[in-house]
Design an enzyme around this catalytic site. Structure first.
Site, mmCIF file in Angstrom:
data_model
loop_
_atom_site.group_PDB
_atom_site.id
_atom_site.type_symbol
_atom_site.label_atom_id
_atom_site.label_comp_id
_atom_site.label_asym_id
_atom_site.label_seq_id
_atom_site.Cartn_x
_atom_site.Cartn_y
_atom_site.Cartn_z
ATOM 1 N N LEU A 256 0.834 -1.203 0.000
ATOM 2 C CA LEU A 256 0.000 0.000 0.000
ATOM 3 C C LEU A 256 0.875 1.262 0.000
ATOM 4 C CD1 LEU A 256 -2.846 1.258 0.180
ATOM 5 C CD2 LEU A 256 -2.653 1.078 2.661
ATOM 6 N N GLN B 243 2.368 1.779 -3.405
ATOM 7 C CA GLN B 243 1.396 2.286 -4.369
ATOM 8 C C GLN B 243 1.006 3.738 -4.080
ATOM 9 O OE1 GLN B 243 0.424 0.747 -7.113
ATOM 10 N NE2 GLN B 243 -0.751 2.545 -7.701
ATOM 11 N N GLU B 244 0.827 4.051 -2.820
ATOM 12 C CA GLU B 244 0.341 5.380 -2.449
ATOM 13 C C GLU B 244 1.413 6.467 -2.593
ATOM 14 O OE1 GLU B 244 -2.739 6.482 -1.619
ATOM 15 O OE2 GLU B 244 -3.586 4.497 -1.945
ATOM 16 N N SER B 245 2.637 6.189 -2.128
ATOM 17 C CA SER B 245 3.645 7.258 -2.071
ATOM 18 C C SER B 245 4.998 6.884 -2.642
ATOM 19 C CB SER B 245 3.854 7.675 -0.614
ATOM 20 O OG SER B 245 4.512 6.628 0.091
ATOM 21 N N GLN C 88 -0.321 8.392 2.402
ATOM 22 C CA GLN C 88 -1.187 9.337 1.705
ATOM 23 C C GLN C 88 -2.519 9.549 2.440
ATOM 24 O OE1 GLN C 88 -0.447 11.153 -1.691
ATOM 25 N NE2 GLN C 88 1.078 11.026 -0.094
#
Length: 182
Positions: A92, A95-97, A114
């Site tokens: 996660l 993918q997010e940051s 995020q």
């Protein structure tokens, strides 16, 4: 002055377009990815390294995998994960940051996981500047995701969708597109 060197290197390395790097020999691409990794530059490094390992399977080494999934903040993840797989949290964060604690989205989501400032205030009374602190961001992000998993009766895929799009939107999708097929 020396502690600003990685930041300076990152700025220089990120000026080169990914497409240009992807045109050269795979060994140079891996080297460029390594330099970006050392400068803690996420998105471009992931674009280059993912392209390399997909095109040239012989480059799927332990070192390359460690660049694709760095463990820079893993101690924060492990310390705060109660019910979720820590590698899910790592995915996660990637993918997010792209593992950039200073990341900020167009809509204001901030930090490694995020988080929206309003969510951080609601979950843990964090202010905007605290969202850039990796330990605080990961702690609140995990707590938020765990609440979403609970809200969606253990259905992690719905919780992840809600983490990204918001719980209300996922509830709308469930009503609009009813299905039993996850």
């Amino acid at each position: 002055m020396a502690n600003h060197e990685p930041q300076k290197a990152r700025i220089i390395l990120e000026k080169i377009r990914v497409e240009r790097v992807q045109e050269v020999e795979p060994e140079f691409q891996v080297y460029w990815g390594f330099l970006l990794h050392q400068a803690q530059s996420g998105i471009r490094k992931f674009q280059i390294m993912a392209s390399v390992v997909n095109t040239y399977p012989q480059f799927r080494s332990r070192t390359v995998k460690s660049m694709l999934f760095p463990t820079w903040y893993f101690e924060h993840v492990e310390a705060n994960t109660k019910t979720l797989d820590p590698w899910l949290i790592q995915a996660l964060i990637r993918q997010e940051s792209a593992f950039d604690p200073q990341a900020r989205s167009r809509v204001g989501a901030t930090g490694l996981m995020q988080l929206m400032p309003s969510t951080a205030r609601r979950i843990a009374r964090l202010n905007k500047s605290q969202l850039k602190d990796p330990a605080s961001n990961v702690q609140v992000g995990i707590k938020f995701l765990e609440k979403l998993v609970e809200k969606f009766d253990g259905q992690v895929h719905l919780a992840l969708a809600a983490y990204n799009a918001g719980p209300q939107r996922v509830e709308q999708w469930i009503k609009r597109y009813p299905t039993s097929d996850q």
